[in-house]
Design an enzyme around this catalytic site. Structure first.
Site, PDB file in Angstrom:
ATOM      1  N   CYS B 375       3.634 -13.713  -1.802  1.00  0.00           N
ATOM      2  CA  CYS B 375       4.077 -14.766  -1.106  1.00  0.00           C
ATOM      3  C   CYS B 375       5.528 -15.228  -2.058  1.00  0.00           C
ATOM      4  O   CYS B 375       5.526 -15.179  -3.235  1.00  0.00           O
ATOM      5  CB  CYS B 375       3.236 -15.978  -1.302  1.00  0.00           C
ATOM      6  SG  CYS B 375       1.886 -15.524  -0.609  1.00  0.00           S
ATOM      7  N   GLU B 409       5.220  -8.389   0.901  1.00  0.00           N
ATOM      8  CA  GLU B 409       4.006  -8.229   1.699  1.00  0.00           C
ATOM      9  C   GLU B 409       4.389  -8.728   3.054  1.00  0.00           C
ATOM     10  O   GLU B 409       5.172  -9.621   3.316  1.00  0.00           O
ATOM     11  CB  GLU B 409       2.724  -8.967   1.050  1.00  0.00           C
ATOM     12  CG  GLU B 409       1.504  -8.749   1.643  1.00  0.00           C
ATOM     13  CD  GLU B 409       0.284  -9.493   0.853  1.00  0.00           C
ATOM     14  OE1 GLU B 409       0.618  -9.549  -0.334  1.00  0.00           O
ATOM     15  OE2 GLU B 409      -0.405  -9.807   1.804  1.00  0.00           O
TER      16      GLU B 409
END
Lengths: 791, 519
Positions: B375, B409
């Protein structure tokens, strides 16, 4: 370059790409049409979000302007940075250290209470502070502790007292306040915390539950459950592997022994050759004692111990309490059995030695655990373990070095005694002493009781009665003709002891008895070999003989059955199944035959043995399983061996016909047998049920063996006097013609030949010979269906 | 007559909002929730084709009721039956979800086809007549959505607003909730397209296989399939967060303790990020909290910018607090599992008060998919000032030290995509422009070389080259061409980009986490 009649090759990441400025390539526009042959890479965004208005706008703006435009950015909710009280809130300055900051992870505020006072608390604090001083941090610590102590329910005041150890007034006011506040609190705790997962999985989808623990799953690979079941499986696997190791070790030892045997045999043959003993005379001469010695050492000899125990155990039961009951109830013994074990005075030493026994057992089984062949027992290495594991403790028989002991033989199993139901009501004498007939010389010895003495000798305890005179005169052929027409063939080396004890009394008149005997309604105890096949059709015996045979064989079959069940560990499943089927078939045939013969002239005599024998064995086959499971687990026993021994045993059963005064009901005997077995196996008393089947198992359950013989023998035969050892060299030496047993038997024979001749060799050989037909029949019964059909 | 029509969850209608130029616009919006505060109704609206972060509570006067579209599917679970305002936790919801799935999936395709995407004129629902049976119901991904993007109403007459709507409020039994924290079910979940999408994903197979219903995968930090998405997580639950001198308006749901969601302001300690219900509590907390920097090791410092590395296992409290805060601004972030397998790199800006958090990125200790970022977030007050790119740059510097290529990601957010594209573009262009031609030859470079130099994963390099339209096929081979506007744009951008990571200031030794058994 012509226009695109081909597909462009895929973009190769390893291939150098020349870098041009557009101005260097004025003709680039011509090629544009295939520019898009490079597949579009995904943006990495979710599809539906990718199409969002502001993003698209921003992207297109960027494409167009090559830079961000203020009004083309993606709008976000506003953020303000004008907290005016910031400086008051965050007091003090923090000077930046010269070096990079390194923290010790554990030094972080450990002692500080997690609870932070709010303004509501402050008013309380002010109120309290009027009476006594309470610092905010103190208050927070108190609340913090209270909160952390009350997980599911609020701590009580008493608990709080212990917890906080504060002044009573203070505690009371804070506690009350806290309780009130907590009740009004909307959250689960006054210290706000992120909702924790519940172990039951009910919170799996609760959006407010966060930071769930990662379960073991993370550590293992995908799809591999790391649960209890697999853990147990691993344990099981480990157990099984270690068992495999044990078995392999056993096999190793067995094979070594085999090799040794081979060498010895070779040596013998060489020696014989040198001696010129082509006819085997010398060998014969030498064989008997040697055999006895060897047998003496081997587990085969051990059944004696069991026999011995039979007596020991039967006696108390029999004489003291339940004998009458026992006569009739064949199931009963099984039930009784556990109690008996408990009552057994010998139980204590036995249990003490259980572990040792067990080990020893395993060794023994191992030694004989050849799966495919059954070598006769070589010189047994077992004396040591035997001694160690003697269950009779103080009374244990110990071998002396340099001393030859003769082998107890299978025939001794003849002491499986039959119980004549008609006589059940007779007095005690009849249960213990029976009319006994010797085969050689054929004569009646009167009332005697058979038991097994030290070293496996069969002892006949004779009882004197006023009828002795008559009984001795009793014509043998008259008395036994029903049982066997071959009595003249029978050799038995049994000697008898004259019972010194007077018989307490007799029921019925002498004439009655005699007539009964003659009518074969009473059974005689008579060592009697089984009828060979060729004899089976003899007219005289055809009525009774086959019937008896059938009955016996039925019993044998069932017994074998059970024993097979019990020891099936090392037979392949198919073998086992085949055999089972055969047995079942045989049994059926026998039963059918039996029923046919029943209406014949002398139904009573043949029937009794059969029924009685069958009686106990039937139920036992069920119960055997529990024991057999353990048995199989604890020991590896070769099936051929077992079955052979079973045969032997059965043979001996056959050989012994109780006279009408049958002293031992069969079932009790069997009970004790199983008792012995149980002891050996270290199984629970419940496995007692094995009874019937155990008669075969016995040979395989050697441990207690002959050492234990003296003890019980003497204990129980209170009234009996002289005990003279008798050798019954039978057993292994007999070669059986049945295909499977033949090989074994021959091996056995060869082995035996090696042995020296014992004093009783002559008799032994005699008995051997006589027993051979018997063996034949038995082998036929137990091993081949064909033989049974003939019967 | 109009009074009989009530605005319930699932309705769509144009809603007034101000755009960035502070102009009124009337984008189509979906009513996600209705609540009543002080006898006045509030509607939680999601502007179709706008990011969720713009969802908000609006007063009835901002609704264009004339163009109300009722949800096609009436509530399968009638909202009138006194369903509790705030939903109990999961089990029923799960059941409901599967119900929704099974019911919606088969019906969706025909609906999508037969229902013409309502044009602006056509879609306006006459309030006097009953709702036409074929009102567009946005439950099908793709078809309606995409088309609607083009028709979203950018401007409207102000008179579209009907004052009548106010009068209905008192009679409305349907969807009264007493306070802001309690939330309503949205009965048929129109517009919850993701659900329809998630049928048959591996989530489902996982369910059947290991009996733990719908536990998401344990790796990664983002959810791409939103099967766990429900009405609660679709709505912002925190009004405002005070962090240091900043007041932040959260963009998305974050699982802060539920009792704190009712507060007008949630107070966070600026340094340890502890959440507190009041200023007083924060004050008290600050007397006890002596942190003036993130509780980790400083691995980079240049100027006022520092990076702290925090181990998600060793410092759970801080990591969790950070995640809770980050979740307010990251839609796809999942907090389902603990923080153990992550490292957190917190970027701070120093002033005399301490090291103030600017942004952070998290990173799996071991990534099976070459992720070098899980994140990544620049806190809103610091956004659009180059910090995001700095964070990204730092993440690639770490990858360079590790000697690996990496990629963030997925899924990326819109802002994430823009930031990354921007970073990749600049990084790659930087390399291409610096290529010197040796001895008159054309300078050339392979994609792999670019990837190695930058630690940007090959796929990202290609996609960037493609996005920049640099790859051309010329005379039988692929070439990279730099157009003038690209070059100019790049130079302008680089001129503005003064925040850079200095690799020399990085003091970082990668650990081999695979040898540590646990994270």
């Amino acid at each position: 370059m012509s226009k695109l009649s081909f597909r462009a090759r895929a973009l190769d990441a390893a291939k150098p790409l020349p870098v041009y400025r557009n101005r260097d390539l004025p003709d680039l526009g011509d090629c544009v049409s295939i520019n898009r042959t490079v597949p579009q890479m995904p943006t990495g965004m979710e599809k539906e979000e990718e199409s969002e208005h502001h993003l698209q706008r921003a992207i297109s703006a960027q494409q167009v302007f090559r830079e961000k435009k203020e009004n083309m950015v993606i709008p976000v909710p506003e953020a303000e940075s004008n907290v005016t009280y910031y400086d008051r809130l965050y007091k003090g300055e923090f000077r930046i250290p010269k070096q990079l900051i390194h923290i010790q992870p554990l030094s972080l505020d450990n002692e500080q209470p997690d609870y932070d006072m709010d303004s509501e608390d402050e008013t309380l604090l002010n109120r309290i502070n009027r009476k006594m001083e309470l610092k905010p941090i103190q208050f927070e610590t108190m609340v913090d502790r209270l909160e952390k102590a009350s997980t599911n329910q609020i701590v009580s005041f008493q608990e709080a007292k212990l917890l906080l150890n504060e002044d009573d007034y203070l505690l009371k006011s804070v506690y009350d306040y806290w309780v009130r506040k907590r009740k009004n609190c909307r959250g689960p705790s006054l210290i706000p915390q992120v909702k924790q997962e519940k172990r039951d999985g009910s919170t799996n989808n609760d959006p407010y539950v966060a930071f769930r623990r990662r379960t073991e799953k993370m550590q293992t690979r995908k799809n591999r459950k790391n649960d209890e079941a697999s853990y147990e499986k691993m344990l099981k696997l480990r157990r099984e592997f270690s068992r495999t190791i044990t078995i392999l070790e056993m096999i190793k030892r067995r094979e070594k022994s085999k090799r040794e045997l081979l060498h010895l045999t070779l040596e013998v043959v060489e020696k014989r050759y040198q001696l010129g003993d082509f006819g085997g005379e010398i060998l014969n001469e030498v064989t008997v004692p040697r055999t006895e010695k060897s047998i003496c050492n081997t587990p085969v000899s051990l059944p004696n111990g069991n026999h011995h125990k039979i007596e020991r155990k039967v006696k108390p039961q029999h004489h003291i309490s339940v004998k009458d009951e026992l006569h009739f109830d064949f199931v009963r013994p099984k039930k009784k059995y556990p109690k008996k074990v408990k009552l057994d005075t010998f139980a204590q030493p036995r249990t003490d030695r259980q572990s040792a026994i067990n080990k020893c057992d395993i060794k023994q089984y191992d030694f004989h655990s050849s799966g495919e062949e059954d070598y006769p027992q070589v010189q047994s290495p077992l004396s040591e373990p035997d001694e160690e594991t003697d269950p009779d403790g103080h009374f244990a028989f110990r071998r002396k070095a340099e001393c030859q002991y003769q082998a107890p033989l299978e025939e001794q199993h003849c002491s499986v005694l039959w119980h004549h139901p008609e006589l059940a009501g007779l007095e005690a004498l009849h249960h213990r002493h029976c009319l006994t007939v010797l085969s050689v010389p054929p004569r009646c010895v009167g009332l005697a009781r058979r038991r097994v003495g030290r070293g496996g000798r069969v002892i006949l305890d004779r009882a004197s009665s006023e009828h002795d005179h008559f009984l001795k005169q009793l014509e043998l052929d008259a008395s036994v003709s029903g049982a066997s027409s071959r009595s003249s063939d029978i050799t038995d080396t049994s000697r008898f002891t004259s019972a010194s004890r007077a018989l307490p009394g007799r029921a019925g008149s002498l004439q009655d008895i005699l007539s009964n005997i003659k009518a074969c309604r009473w059974k005689l105890f008579r060592p009697q070999p089984k009828a060979p096949k060729d004899n089976e059709h003899e007219s005289e015996t055809s009525k009774a003989g086959p019937a008896v045979n059938a009955g016996l064989s039925a019993a044998t079959v069932t017994l074998l059955n059970t024993s097979k069940n019990g020891i099936s560990g090392c037979i392949t499943e198919q073998q086992f199944q085949n055999h089972q089927q055969q047995l079942v078939q045989m049994q059926k045939q026998q039963l059918a035959q039996l029923q046919q013969t029943q209406p014949s002239e002398r139904p009573a005599q043949p029937r009794h043995p059969s029924t009685q024998v069958r009686g106990p064995s039937g139920p036992t086959s069920k119960t055997l399983d529990s024991a057999s499971a353990q048995f199989a687990a604890s020991a590896v026993v070769s099936s051929p061996q077992t079955s052979r021994e079973g045969k032997l045993h059965a043979a001996s059963v056959n050989g012994v016909l109780h006279t009408s005064g049958t002293s031992k009901p069969f079932h009790t005997t069997s009970v004790t047998l199983s008792n012995g077995q149980v002891q050996l196996l270290r199984t629970v008393p419940s496995s007692v049920g094995v009874s019937g089947g155990s008669s075969q198992l016995l040979p395989t359950l050697y441990t207690a063996s002959h050492q234990s013989l003296p003890g019980p023998g003497t204990t129980h035969l209170s009234g009996v006097t002289v005990v003279s050892p008798v050798h019954l060299p039978l057993g292994v030496r007999n070669s059986a013609p049945s295909p499977s047993a033949l090989k074994l038997a021959t091996v056995a024979t060869t082995l035996d030949r090696v042995a020296k001749v014992t004093p009783s060799s002559a008799i032994g050989s005699l008995s051997r010979e006589t027993n051979e037909p018997e063996r034949l029949a038995l082998n036929g019964i137990s091993e081949t269906t064909v033989a049974m059909e003939v019967t | 007559m109009a009074d009989t029509l009530e605005v319930i969850e699932g309705c769509r209608l144009p809603v007034l909002r101000k755009n960035q130029e502070n102009e009124d616009e009337w984008p189509l919006a979906e009513i996600l929730s209705v609540k009543e505060v002080a006898s006045r109704k509030l509607y939680y609206v999601h502007y179709i084709d706008f990011n969720k972060r713009l969802d908000e509570w609006v007063t009835p006067d901002r609704l264009d009721l004339k163009k109300l579209q009722l949800p096609k599917k009436e509530a399968k679970t009638p909202t009138k039956n006194g369903l509790p305002g705030s939903r109990p936790s999961s089990p029923e919801r799960d059941v409901r979800k599967s119900l929704d799935l099974s019911l919606q999936t088969p019906t969706a395709p025909p609906r999508g086809k037969t229902v013409p995407t309502p044009k602006r004129k056509a879609e306006s629902v006459s309030l006097t007549t009953q709702v036409p049976p074929v009102t567009s119901v946005p439950s099908l991904p793709g078809s309606t959505e995409v088309t609607q993007a083009s028709v979203y109403p950018s401007a409207r007459d102000s008179n579209a607003f009907t004052p009548k709507s106010n009068s209905r409020d008192d009679h409305d039994q349907l969807s009264v909730t007493t306070n802001g924290t309690s939330r309503r079910l949205i009965p048929s979940q129109p517009g919850r397209k993701r659900k329809a999408n998630c049928v048959g994903t591996d989530e489902d197979s996982q369910d059947s296989s290991d009996g733990i219903p719908s536990a998401p995968r344990m790796t990664g930090s983002l959810v791409s399939d939103r099967s766990h998405d429900d009405i609660i997580t679709r709505m912002k639950n925190i009004d405002c967060i005070e962090l240091g001198r900043h007041r932040l308006k959260p963009w998305y749901f974050s699982p802060y303790p539920q009792e704190l969601t009712a507060l007008p302001i949630l107070y966070l300690c600026e340094f340890c990020l502890k959440y507190l219900k009041s200023l007083k509590c924060l004050q008290r907390h600050l007397t006890k909290c002596n942190l003036r920097h993130p509780p980790g090791n400083e691995i980079y410092r240049k100027g006022t910018i520092s990076f702290f590395e925090i181990d998600g296992r060793k410092n759970k409290t801080y990591s969790q607090n950070l995640c809770l805060l980050a979740k307010c601004f990251l839609d796809h972030k999942t907090l389902y599992y603990d923080t153990d397998p992550f490292l957190f790199y917190v970027m701070t800006e120093y002033d005399s008060k301490g090291f103030h958090i600017v942004g952070y990125f998290s990173k799996e200790k071991e990534s099976t998919e070459d992720y070098n970022v899980a994140c990544i977030l620049t806190l809103p007050p610091y956004q659009r000032r180059g910090y995001g790119k700095l964070l990204i740059e730092f993440s690639y510097e770490l990858s360079k030290v590790e000697g690996k290529t990496g990629t963030p990601e997925k899924p990326l957010s819109d802002l994430g995509l823009l930031s990354y594209r921007s970073y990749w573009s600049q990084t790659i262009l930087e390399i291409l422009m610096d290529l010197k031609s040796d001895n008159g030859e054309r300078p050339q470079i392979t994609i792999n070389e670019i990837s190695e130099i930058t630690s940007v994963k090959k796929e990202d390099v290609i996609s960037t080259l493609q996005y920049l339209n640099l790859i051309n096929y010329y005379k039988g081979q692929y070439i990279l061409t730099l157009s003038e506007d690209i070059v100019e744009g790049h130079e302008r951008a680089m001129h503005k980009r003064h925040l850079r990571i200095d690799p020399k200031c990085l003091h970082f030794t990668p650990k081999d986490w695979s040898k540590r058994g646990k994270w």
